[in-house]
Design a protein around this motif. Structure first.
Motif, PDB file in Angstrom:
ATOM      1  N   ASP A  42       0.845  -1.211   0.000  1.00 54.27           N
ATOM      2  CA  ASP A  42       0.000   0.000   0.000  1.00 54.27           C
ATOM      3  C   ASP A  42       0.868   1.243   0.000  1.00 54.27           C
ATOM      4  O   ASP A  42       0.554   2.241  -0.661  1.00 54.27           O
ATOM      5  CB  ASP A  42      -0.915  -0.003   1.233  1.00 54.27           C
ATOM      6  CG  ASP A  42      -1.976  -1.100   1.162  1.00 54.27           C
ATOM      7  OD1 ASP A  42      -2.193  -1.633   0.050  1.00 54.27           O
ATOM      8  OD2 ASP A  42      -2.554  -1.447   2.222  1.00 54.27           O
ATOM      9  N   GLN A  45       2.113   2.003  -3.457  1.00 54.43           N
ATOM     10  CA  GLN A  45       1.085   2.465  -4.403  1.00 54.43           C
ATOM     11  C   GLN A  45       0.568   3.862  -4.065  1.00 54.43           C
ATOM     12  O   GLN A  45      -0.221   4.436  -4.820  1.00 54.43           O
ATOM     13  CB  GLN A  45      -0.080   1.471  -4.418  1.00 54.43           C
ATOM     14  CG  GLN A  45       0.317   0.109  -4.985  1.00 54.43           C
ATOM     15  CD  GLN A  45      -0.772  -0.941  -4.810  1.00 54.43           C
ATOM     16  OE1 GLN A  45      -1.873  -0.611  -4.358  1.00 54.43           O
ATOM     17  NE2 GLN A  45      -0.450  -2.176  -5.163  1.00 54.43           N
ATOM     18  N   GLU A  67      11.294  -2.272  -5.884  1.00 55.01           N
ATOM     19  CA  GLU A  67      10.182  -3.160  -5.505  1.00 55.01           C
ATOM     20  C   GLU A  67      10.579  -4.623  -5.651  1.00 55.01           C
ATOM     21  O   GLU A  67      10.115  -5.492  -4.909  1.00 55.01           O
ATOM     22  CB  GLU A  67       8.962  -2.843  -6.366  1.00 55.01           C
ATOM     23  CG  GLU A  67       7.702  -3.611  -5.976  1.00 55.01           C
ATOM     24  CD  GLU A  67       6.486  -3.185  -6.785  1.00 55.01           C
ATOM     25  OE1 GLU A  67       5.498  -3.937  -6.782  1.00 55.01           O
ATOM     26  OE2 GLU A  67       6.533  -2.098  -7.406  1.00 55.01           O
TER      27      GLU A  67
END
Length: 464
Positions: A42, A45, A67
């Motif tokens: 989260d 994003q 990532e």
């Protein structure tokens, strides 16, 4: 029960810095910090946390990361599960009661209702608090046993590592020895090749010379016969008076002519070489040329003591009543062998043992023997030596320091007079020590020995 302080520290370490709760499915990033998998996803994003260039930073230390660097942290997950188990009482899945009893027969925690159930009827049960200490003691004993095995395992690993190192060392030594032996063998075979080719050339020249001589005799005889034939043919074509003139003597001379066959020359080769035999054993080949060398007392320095069988020489006190001989060494403690070599191939061995000094080789029979003696090839000496300070040295021009992998206890000296070849061998291993550059010999050569304190020399016979 676990102490609350360590438990709190564990909880702090296992708490997610984003949701401030115990992590769920913890993952680690490249800087080493860990978070709940959902929390970090989260976070990634959320556009508010992405700077220009789309770089992402750790919420705690602000270190950049990709990532793709996210990795599940299974060890931390197991730790969190253990914290949860310590934080809550374990209850019976079937009855929902606290597990305060331990069934000895089944070896499992049970509740009071399980104890009354048919499957545990007649089983020995005890309160958890009553049996915990005993089993803890047994577990600690098991830890001690396993720790002992672990220590033994560590010791065996250390031993195995040492064995690997030792084995590699042995292999390295053997590899060097094999290379050295084959280097010596190659050198020996090259010299053998030169010798056999030289012999073959001499045999070729000798046979060709004899065949050419026979051919010259036959050419002379052929010329003589052709002249006689021409004379007879002319006579046959002449007038009757000339034909019959002295005809009987002419016929008698013609029939008296004989053709003597030249000396037969064998075309069988005498120079043959058995390569497998040469390759099989250098030491055996060398010893096929071995001669029994004995020491010549008339050449020995006054301080040298020679054994009765003339095979051992030792440095001692100066001897009196020695015969006066111009062949005796006066300045250096040397002695020659009785045997002289003026042709052919010869080999002799010298047992040097663990002596700290010696000079061994061959020299011309007419070398200088006083203080002006120069132990070099141009002065008629071809020797190698061992000295305490400098080790092994070949006394060539200039001298060459020799680096030997193993100390020779027996030194072999090989001489090929016609080829001008002198080589030294470590007969303990069969490897070559040194080969002098090719020389041209014109005088008789004799075995040469120089003796040092506490280093006697012994000449084994060819039968030993």
């Amino acid at each position: 029960m676990a102490s609350p302080i360590p438990t709190k520290k564990l909880k702090d370490e296992a708490t997610c810095a984003i949701c401030l709760s115990l992590m769920t499915n913890p993952v680690s990033i490249s800087c080493g910090h860990s978070y709940c998998q959902k929390c970090i996803m989260d976070f990634l994003q959320n556009p508010n946390f992405i700077v220009a260039g789309k770089e992402k930073f750790c919420p705690q230390c602000r270190a950049p990361f990709e990532e793709q660097s996210l990795r599940p942290n299974k060890q931390l997950g197991n730790l969190i599960q253990a914290i949860k188990e310590m934080s809550h009482e374990i209850v019976c899945e079937e009855h929902g009661e606290q597990l305060q009893l331990f069934c000895e027969d089944e070896g499992q925690l049970i509740c009071w209702r399980c104890e009354r159930a048919p499957q545990h009827k007649g089983h020995t049960t005890s309160l958890v608090e009553d049996v915990c200490y005993g089993y803890k003691k047994k577990l600690l004993e098991a830890v001690t046993y396993l720790s002992k095995l672990n220590n033994e395992c560590v010791n065996m690993k250390v031993l195995t590592t040492e064995q690997i190192s030792e084995w590699k060392g042995k292999i390295d030594v053997q590899r060097k020895r094999i290379k050295s032996d084959f280097k010596s063998l190659h050198s020996f075979l090259r010299e053998e090749e030169k010798l056999y080719l030289w012999r073959l050339k001499k045999e070729e020249e000798q046979t060709i010379r004899r065949l050419k001589y026979n051919n010259e005799i036959l050419e002379e005889k052929q010329s003589e016969l052709q002249c006689a034939i021409l004379e007879l043919e002319l006579k046959c074509q002449s007038s009757p008076q000339i034909l019959l003139k002295d005809v009987k003597n002419t016929l008698n001379r013609s029939w008296a002519v004989k053709l003597e066959r030249p000396e037969a020359v064998s075309l069988d080769l005498s120079t043959t070489c058995n390569i497998p035999e040469l390759y099989f054993d250098v030491k055996r080949k060398l010893r096929s040329y071995q001669v029994n060398v004995t020491l010549d007392p008339d050449t020995a320095h006054p301080k040298l003591i020679i054994s009765e069988d003339r095979r051992q020489v030792t440095l001692g006190c100066c001897q009196e009543n020695l015969s006066s001989s111009p062949r005796r060494f006066s300045a250096f403690r040397c002695v020659l062998g009785c045997e002289g070599f003026s042709s052919g191939r010869h080999f002799f061995e010298v047992y040097v043992g663990e002596g700290t000094g010696w000079d061994i080789g061959v020299c011309r029979e007419n070398v200088q023997r006083d203080q002006h003696m120069n132990q070099m090839p141009e002065s008629g000496f071809w020797t190698i030596k061992l000295c305490k300070e400098k080790g092994y040295i070949a006394l060539s021009s200039p001298p060459v320091h020799l680096h030997l992998s193993e100390q020779p206890l027996v030194v072999g000296v090989f001489l090929d007079y016609e080829m001008g070849y002198i080589a030294f061998y470590n007969m303990t291993t069969g490897s070559q020590i040194f080969t002098f550059p090719k020389a041209s010999f014109s005088n008789t050569l004799q075995p040469y020995f120089q003796v040092y304190p506490y280093s006697p020399l012994f000449l084994p016979s060819s039968d030993e």
